[in-house]
Every structure is written in structure tokens, then in C-alpha cells.
Write a protein that holds these residues in place. Structure first.
Motif, short mmCIF file in Angstrom:
data_model
loop_
_atom_site.label_atom_id
_atom_site.label_comp_id
_atom_site.label_asym_id
_atom_site.label_seq_id
_atom_site.Cartn_x
_atom_site.Cartn_y
_atom_site.Cartn_z
N ARG A 134 0.83 -1.21 0.00
CA ARG A 134 0.00 0.00 0.00
C ARG A 134 0.86 1.26 0.00
O ARG A 134 0.55 2.24 -0.67
CB ARG A 134 -0.94 0.01 1.21
N ASN A 138 0.62 3.93 -2.91
CA ASN A 138 0.28 5.33 -2.65
C ASN A 138 1.36 6.27 -3.18
O ASN A 138 1.06 7.35 -3.71
CB ASN A 138 0.07 5.56 -1.16
N ARG A 378 -4.20 -5.05 -0.39
CA ARG A 378 -3.41 -4.24 -1.31
C ARG A 378 -4.24 -3.17 -2.00
O ARG A 378 -3.74 -2.43 -2.85
CB ARG A 378 -2.77 -5.14 -2.36
N GLY A 379 -5.53 -3.09 -1.63
CA GLY A 379 -6.36 -2.06 -2.22
C GLY A 379 -6.99 -2.43 -3.53
O GLY A 379 -7.55 -1.58 -4.23
#
Length: 609
Positions: A134, A138, A378-379
Motif C-alpha cells: 500500500r 500510494n 493491497r487495495g
């Protein structure tokens, strides 16, 4: 955690039978509760033929349980796993081969402990890696801020009147030929199964979406066979052979015998058909399916289930607010984020068409649950989750299951669509900029054949909606290279591609930047002269747009044909390519005109510019 709790109950019950009972059969039953097929381990060893046969029986039992899980996932049959597990436990307990050895019990408990410990370590490692990923993601997203205009570089249609090429029209005929056949016929559709992605209903859905989006972008001022095709595809959805699957799914998934596919949590039918109706209305301005009972389902027994666009939307609203994750299940118990973005798009379209705010009060809860329950560590969006056990399946299937939700998310939550797309986009190109075809699953979702057709088409669809021209063109070039087009009898198709893939490709070819979002939020109300009553496939309409200067259209045909016009002023006098026509009292007129391939048509009020 819910799934773990269910297993701990089984483990506790099995342990109690092993440790507290004095009967051999109950000991064996306890082993069977602790492990699927575990009861056969009671007399297993590697030193005798009988012991080896029991060992093999235990392995076969575990494999059978695995198959039952696949059946549960594939058909919604929630009875399959517990029946398989408990059935094997009881079956093993009926085998009378003496007492269970203490060493066997110790071995089973040790094995279970090791497995649970390994799972705990694996989960902890997975979350640690996810936290690390993450941070990387990001940082990557932040680095892309200055490149967004370069990535999403496709120009919208503003101020243009787009036109289909003859090749595009021949691809459109793939959908029209199937739609315009007699209502009870399904020639050209694939008949593989009715429970998963090859089901007839999905072929109808996506062919209809493709025709609707084509109508909205290229031929908004043409009624005729484009309207007829959309109506026919909806009427085919009402045929019993399309929705008969629900009687079984509802019985073995919800333990209910009601065959009505709209009556209970079933977004794979209700939501998909509701969007089909919404796109029909948005692209044509018509409200045929808003009439009470217009979409009535008739069971072979004679029982009737009256539905319409409004009743489907009301059912979706109710199910969203009562579902445990604020998202509705597809197959009983299995909740798919993709399917729910389709249903949400349908409600938003209905709101825009009727001036209502049904979705406004639900958008926050929908988005919150989408973020909180359907993203992995992990989104990335997970493909589906079991509402009853909490089990979430990992993201498999390559780029497509991550790409396609972005198309519908661009309506529901555009920022989420961009975020997911940017994270996916990294996987589609090598560091030197080459397109990575291995990122796409080599199995066609629509017919389970070996082809990347559906993966390329679905990714191109999302790329078109978001305005990523590089990915769109790369997918289309790869699609043509691996599944080349074939022209037969005036229709272009791809031999190995499924009907579903053809429908998605048609949607992609009708796509433009934010095009789907605009159709949903700004339905068109066409006024002025419109084409109607053209002979299909003798005349193909590549473009039809009405504006202040009247109707401008491009048609493909040869010879002399009759052209129908509607939307004229009663008894009004018009010029159609310098030929004077007079409308009747209903604002209709017709003329015969010559064609030689691509032919322009301009209809304007006499004396107009």
C-alpha cells in the motif's frame, strides 16, 4: 473471522466426541467433523492394504469436499459443502473396524494445529506485505498526478456528430441479427450453462448494452431497427428458458421454492436487466418498460410475475438496504462488487430519467461498504465474498476482473475508478513500454474457451470510458492479432470469441471518454426529424443526429429504397436532399431515394438553413 468461527464450532463438536464419548462410532464421527473425510483416517495406515485404502478414502473425501466448494461457488448450492462434509463423517462412522488408535487422534490434532498455525502465519505475512504494498502504491499514485492528462488523453465527442465505419456497422450486425430473430429463437447464442458467466442472460445483457451505447453515440435520431433490437433483447430476457435457472438456485441456495428471479436477492438478473431497461430509455427517450407489468415473466405452470422498470428498481433499493454488506448477492450468498456497480448504475439512470433522488441517499453507504468490505489488503477489488461465511476469494483472472469494474465505477465513484485503473495500468506495460499480453487471462469468460477475447474487450471498454487511448488501442490491436475478424454474409465476427465478448467489444467501440457516465446522468431527449422504418439489413445507418439544422444522417445501401421519417411537424413541408416531402397529421413521411454505398441524407424544414 466468521469462517474461522464456523470451523471452530465443528472442531469443538468433533473434539468433544473424541474426548468424552466411549463409543468407537462416535469417535470416528468426531474425526469426520474435524476434517472433511477425516473419519476415514480412523483406520488408515501405510502398512496394510486395508489401511492404505482408508488413507486413499480420506484423500478422496477431501477432494470431494473441494469439488463441493466449487459447486457452491459455481451454482450457489450452499447445501453442497455441509452435505458433503457431514455425509462423509456419517458414512465413515458406519464402518465397523474396531477402536480408533490414540496415535491417530494425536496425529489429527497435531495436523490441525499445524495447519491453523501455518494459516495464522500466512495471514500475518500477507497483511504485512499488503501494508508494504500500500505504501508503494500510494507513492506511485502520488507520482502520477502530473501525468494524468497524458494518460487520460482521449478527447470527448463534444461538438461532433460521430459516424460508424462500414466495418463498424458489420460488427454491429452481429448483435442485431441475434436480436431481430423471432422472440422464441436463440440462434447464434451459446448454450453452455445457465449458472455462470456463459449464461444466456449475460449474452443478452451485453449485446443490448452494446446496441444502446451505439444508439446513444452514433444514431440518436434513428428509431427503426435499433429500437426494435433493444426491445427484442429485453423481451428475450423474459423468456422462461432464460430465467428458469433461478428455481434451482433459490431452492438449493436460499431453501425457497419461489421461481421468480426478481422476488429475492438476485442482482445478476434484476440489476442487469434494470440497467438494460435504463440504457434503452436513456438512448431512445422511450419509456416502454416503465408501463406497469410490461416485463411480465410467465412460468410454464401459467403463474405470472408482473414486473417493469419501476418494480425492478424498487427491488434493488430494498435489497441494498437489507443486505449484510449493503451490496446484493448474485448467486445465493455470493456478493460481487462488479454486479453491484451495474445495479447502482441502473438506479442512477432511473433517477436521471425521472427527476428523482433515490440513489443520493444511498451513495455514501454503498461507497463505504465497497471500500471497507470489498478491497483486499493491497487495495484491489476482490471478485466476490460469501455473505454467510465472510470468505472472500482472491483476485484471479488477470487484468479483466480489475479493469471491468472501472467502467461502471466511473458512474458510481469516478475517483475510485481512476485509482483502480492507475494501479492496474502498471501491470499492462513492461518498463520499456511494451504491451504485456500475459497480463490477460487466456480463458474467455463468455464460453470458457481458450481465448483472450473477453479480457482484451473488457479492458478496452474501461480504457475507452476513462479516456486511456494507449491501453484502448493496445487491447484492440492484440484482440485483432489473436482473434482475427472474419467477414461472412456481411457480418464481422471473431471465430473463437464468445457472444459475451462480442457484446463487450461492441460496447468498447461505442465508447468515448465519460460516454457511459453521460448516458446514465444525461439521458437524451431527441426532438425534430428522425429516421424510422428502414429495411434491415438492406440499409445500415452509420450516423443519425438531429439539431437546429434538422436531421443529418449517413446510410449505407445500394439501389433505390424507401426511407421513413418521424418527428416532423404535422403537415409540415421539408426538404430531404432537395426533395420536397410533406408530413401527415402524425408528423410522419416517407420518400424513395437512390443509394450508392455511403450516402448522406439531410432533412430540414423548407426555408430552414
Amino acid at each position: 473471522m466468521r469462517l474461522l468461527l464456523i470451523y471452530l464450532i465443528m472442531l469443538g463438536a468433533g473434539s468433544a466426541l473424541l474426548l468424552l464419548s466411549r463409543h468407537d462410532q462416535l469417535h470416528i464421527l468426531g474425526l469426520g467433523l474435524i476434517l472433511p473425510g477425516g473419519g476415514f483416517l480412523a483406520h488408515a495406515d501405510i502398512c496394510s492394504a486395508a489401511g492404505i485404502s482408508h488413507l486413499l478414502a480420506a484423500a478422496a473425501g477431501m477432494a470431494a469436499f473441494g469439488v463441493s466448494l466449487l459447486i457452491w461457488f459455481g451454482t450457489g448450492n450452499i447445501l453442497a459443502p455441509p452435505v458433503a462434509w457431514l455425509g462423509m463423517a456419517v458414512g465413515a462412522a458406519t464402518m465397523r473396524h474396531g477402536a480408533v488408535r490414540a496415535a491417530t487422534i494425536d496425529l489429527v490434532f497435531t495436523g490441525v494445529g499445524i495447519v491453523l498455525l501455518a494459516l495464522a502465519i500466512a495471514m500475518a505475512a500477507r497483511f504485512a506485505l499488503a501494508r508494504r504494498q500500500r505504501k508503494i502504491d500510494n507513492a506511485y499514485l502520488a507520482s502520477q498526478t502530473g501525468r494524468l492528462s497524458h494518460i487520460f488523453d482521449a478527447a470527448p465527442d463534444a461538438g461532433r456528430a460521430p459516424e460508424m465505419s462500414l466495418e463498424h456497422l458489420r460488427r454491429l450486425r452481429f448483435a442485431l441479427d441475434r436480436a431481430l430473430q423471432p422472440l422464441g429463437q436463440f440462434n447464434g447464442f451459446e448454450k453452455i450453462d445457465q449458472f455462470q458467466t456463459a449464461a444466456t442472460r449475460y449474452q443478452l445483457n451485453f449485446l443490448a448494452y452494446g446496441v444502446a451505447l451505439t444508439q446513444a453515440r452514433y444514431t440518436p435520431a434513428f428509431r427503426g431497427y435499433m429500437h426494435e433490437a433493444q426491445i427484442a433483447l429485453l423481451d428475450k430476457q423474459a423468456q422462461h428458458q432464460v430465467w428458469s435457472y433461478w428455481k434451482l438456485e433459490n431452492l438449493w441456495g436460499n431453501l425457497q421454492a419461489d421461481p421468480d428471479p426478481v422476488a429475492r436477492e438476485n442482482i445478476m438478473y434484476t440489476g442487469f436487466v434494470a440497467l438494460q431497461m435504463a440504457l434503452f430509455s436513456a438512448s431512445t427517450g422511450r419509456r416502454d418498460f416503465s408501463e406497469a407489468g410490461r416485463f411480465t415473466l410467465v412460468h410454464p405452470s401459467g403463474r405470472r410475475y408482473p414486473h417493469d422498470a419501476g418494480s425492478l428498481i424498487r427491488r434493488l433499493e430494498h435489497e441494498y438496504t437489507t443486505s449484510p454488506y449493503y451490496l446484493i448477492a448474485c448467486e445465493p450468498n455470493w456478493v460481487y462488487p462488479l454486479c453491484n456497480t451495474i445495479g447502482a448504475s441502473a438506479i442512477m439512470a432511473f433517477d436521471a430519467q425521472h427527476g428523482e433522488q433515490r440513489w443520493a441517499g444511498r451513495a455514501h453507504d454503498f461507497r463505504h461498504n465497497l471500500d471497507a468490505e470489498f478491497l483486499d489488503g493491497r487495495g484491489r477489488f476482490i471478485p466476490c465474498k460469501s455473505a454467510r461465511t465472510g470468505l472472500a476469494l482472491p483476485a484471479i483472472g488477470g487484468a479483466m476482473p480489475l479493469a471491468m469494474p472501472c467502467f461502471f465505477l466511473n458512474v458510481v465513484a469516478p475517483d475510485l475508478a481512476r485509482r483502480q485503473w492507475l494501479l492496474l495500468r502498471r501491470q499492462l506495460f513492461t518498463p520499456d513500454g511494451a504491451f504485456r499480453r500475459r497480463a490477460f487471462w487466456p480463458v474467455d469468460t463468455g464460453n470458457y474457451g481458450f481465448s483472450r477475447a473477453s479480457a482484451y474487450s473488457a479492458t478496452a471498454l474501461a480504457a475507452a470510458e476513462l479516456g486511456d487511448s494507449a491501453v484502448y488501442h493496445a487491447c484492440m490491436e492484440a484482440l485483432e492479432a489473436e482473434c482475427p475478424s472474419v467477414l461472412k454474409d456481411g457480418v464481422i465476427h471473431r471465430v473463437r470469441a464468445s457472444v459475451w465478448a462480442h457484446g463487450v467489444e461492441l460496447m468498447a467501440r461505442a465508447g468515448t471518454r465519460n460516454g457511459f457516465r453521460q448516458v446514465i446522468s444525461e439521458p437524451r431527449a431527441v426532438a425534430g426529424p428522425q429516421l424510422d422504418a428502414l429495411a434491415y439489413p438492406d440499409i445500415l445507418v452509420a450516423s443519425a443526429h438531429a439539431g437546429e439544422q434538422g436531421l443529418r444522417a449517413v446510410l449505407y445501401a445500394d439501389g433505390i429504397h424507401t426511407i421513413g421519417l418521424v418527428g416532423l411537424q404535422a403537415h409540415g413541408v421539408y426538404l430531404a436532399n432537395d426533395v420536397t416531402v410533406t408530413a401527415d397529421a402524425n408528423g410522419k413521411a416517407s420518400l424513395r431515394m437512390p443509394f450508392a454505398g455511403r450516402t448522406n441524407l439531410h432533412v430540414q424544414a423548407r426555408g430552414g438553413r
